[in-house]
Write a protein that holds these residues in place. Structure first.
Motif, PDB file in Angstrom:
ATOM      1  N   UNK A  97      10.400  17.415  10.771  1.00  0.00           N
ATOM      2  CA  UNK A  97       9.295  16.596  11.275  1.00  0.00           C
ATOM      3  C   UNK A  97       9.043  16.870  12.758  1.00  0.00           C
ATOM      4  N   UNK A  98      10.098  16.978  13.549  1.00  0.00           N
ATOM      5  CA  UNK A  98       9.950  17.279  14.974  1.00  0.00           C
ATOM      6  C   UNK A  98       9.315  18.653  15.181  1.00  0.00           C
ATOM      7  N   UNK A  99       9.766  19.630  14.406  1.00  0.00           N
ATOM      8  CA  UNK A  99       9.221  20.978  14.521  1.00  0.00           C
ATOM      9  C   UNK A  99       7.736  20.977  14.176  1.00  0.00           C
ATOM     10  N   UNK A 100       7.368  20.258  13.124  1.00  0.00           N
ATOM     11  CA  UNK A 100       5.956  20.152  12.749  1.00  0.00           C
ATOM     12  C   UNK A 100       5.153  19.533  13.895  1.00  0.00           C
ATOM     13  N   UNK A 101       5.687  18.504  14.513  1.00  0.00           N
ATOM     14  CA  UNK A 101       5.016  17.859  15.637  1.00  0.00           C
ATOM     15  C   UNK A 101       4.829  18.831  16.795  1.00  0.00           C
ATOM     16  N   UNK A 102       5.834  19.631  17.094  1.00  0.00           N
ATOM     17  CA  UNK A 102       5.721  20.627  18.164  1.00  0.00           C
ATOM     18  C   UNK A 102       4.613  21.633  17.861  1.00  0.00           C
ATOM     19  N   UNK A 103       4.528  22.062  16.606  1.00  0.00           N
ATOM     20  CA  UNK A 103       3.481  23.020  16.219  1.00  0.00           C
ATOM     21  C   UNK A 103       2.108  22.370  16.371  1.00  0.00           C
ATOM     22  N   UNK A 104       1.955  21.164  15.843  1.00  0.00           N
ATOM     23  CA  UNK A 104       0.662  20.476  15.912  1.00  0.00           C
ATOM     24  C   UNK A 104       0.243  20.171  17.347  1.00  0.00           C
ATOM     25  N   UNK A 122       4.796  30.938  17.779  1.00  0.00           N
ATOM     26  CA  UNK A 122       5.946  31.047  18.681  1.00  0.00           C
ATOM     27  C   UNK A 122       5.601  30.529  20.081  1.00  0.00           C
ATOM     28  N   UNK A 123       4.388  30.832  20.545  1.00  0.00           N
ATOM     29  CA  UNK A 123       3.963  30.336  21.858  1.00  0.00           C
ATOM     30  C   UNK A 123       3.896  28.815  21.863  1.00  0.00           C
ATOM     31  N   UNK A 126      17.361  26.221  10.456  1.00  0.00           N
ATOM     32  CA  UNK A 126      16.611  27.142   9.609  1.00  0.00           C
ATOM     33  C   UNK A 126      15.433  26.384   8.995  1.00  0.00           C
ATOM     34  N   UNK A 127      14.227  26.941   9.201  1.00  0.00           N
ATOM     35  CA  UNK A 127      13.029  26.236   8.765  1.00  0.00           C
ATOM     36  C   UNK A 127      12.053  27.182   8.078  1.00  0.00           C
ATOM     37  N   UNK A 128      11.255  26.609   7.184  1.00  0.00           N
ATOM     38  CA  UNK A 128      10.141  27.294   6.541  1.00  0.00           C
ATOM     39  C   UNK A 128       8.878  26.540   6.939  1.00  0.00           C
ATOM     40  N   UNK A 129       7.863  27.265   7.381  1.00  0.00           N
ATOM     41  CA  UNK A 129       6.636  26.606   7.823  1.00  0.00           C
ATOM     42  C   UNK A 129       5.407  27.313   7.267  1.00  0.00           C
ATOM     43  N   UNK A 130       4.414  26.503   6.945  1.00  0.00           N
ATOM     44  CA  UNK A 130       3.079  26.980   6.585  1.00  0.00           C
ATOM     45  C   UNK A 130       2.145  26.423   7.647  1.00  0.00           C
ATOM     46  N   UNK A 131       1.382  27.302   8.268  1.00  0.00           N
ATOM     47  CA  UNK A 131       0.474  26.886   9.335  1.00  0.00           C
ATOM     48  C   UNK A 131      -0.901  27.486   9.062  1.00  0.00           C
ATOM     49  N   UNK A 132      -1.920  26.616   9.097  1.00  0.00           N
ATOM     50  CA  UNK A 132      -3.305  27.032   8.870  1.00  0.00           C
ATOM     51  C   UNK A 132      -4.101  26.739  10.136  1.00  0.00           C
ATOM     52  N   UNK A 163      -4.421  23.249  14.705  1.00  0.00           N
ATOM     53  CA  UNK A 163      -4.147  23.538  13.294  1.00  0.00           C
ATOM     54  C   UNK A 163      -5.012  22.689  12.377  1.00  0.00           C
ATOM     55  N   UNK A 164      -5.382  23.265  11.258  1.00  0.00           N
ATOM     56  CA  UNK A 164      -6.027  22.509  10.193  1.00  0.00           C
ATOM     57  C   UNK A 164      -4.966  21.879   9.289  1.00  0.00           C
ATOM     58  N   UNK A 165      -3.803  22.532   9.224  1.00  0.00           N
ATOM     59  CA  UNK A 165      -2.730  22.070   8.350  1.00  0.00           C
ATOM     60  C   UNK A 165      -1.425  22.694   8.827  1.00  0.00           C
ATOM     61  N   UNK A 166      -0.367  21.931   8.755  1.00  0.00           N
ATOM     62  CA  UNK A 166       0.973  22.456   9.047  1.00  0.00           C
ATOM     63  C   UNK A 166       1.969  21.691   8.183  1.00  0.00           C
TER      64      UNK A 166
END
Length: 81
Positions: free
Chosen positions: A5-12, A52-53, A29-35, A17-20
């Motif tokens: 959840x924290x990683x998703x928040x960092x990405x968003x 990554x940025x 270790x994580x798996x992510x889908x990012x749109x 993003x339209x979706x993460x």
């Protein structure tokens, strides 16, 4: 320990993003889908670099492995029923 959840928040927070979606339960270790529309016209490597940025130094310190699937909104629409 980092959560999915924290990683998703960092990405968003760091990437438009339209979706993460992020999964992972061991804290490293994580798996992510990012749109994101930002991925349009970019190579897969360039798309991943955008993510990554957004994560910044966390990629060096908190995240041991991140498996990424990146899509433009158009490509994502073709993968979902």
């Amino acid at each position: 320990m980092l959560t999915a959840h924290e990683l998703k928040t960092y990405i968003l927070d760091g990437l438009s993003c339209d979706y993460a979606e992020v999964q992972g339960d061991d804290g490293q270790h994580f798996d992510a889908v990012v749109v994101s529309l930002l991925f349009a016209g970019k190579t897969r490597v360039q798309q991943h670099q955008h993510v990554y940025q957004a994560l910044g130094d966390r990629m060096r310190s908190e995240i041991h492995a991140l498996s990424l699937q990146t899509f433009t909104p158009e490509a994502w629409a073709k993968t979902t029923p």
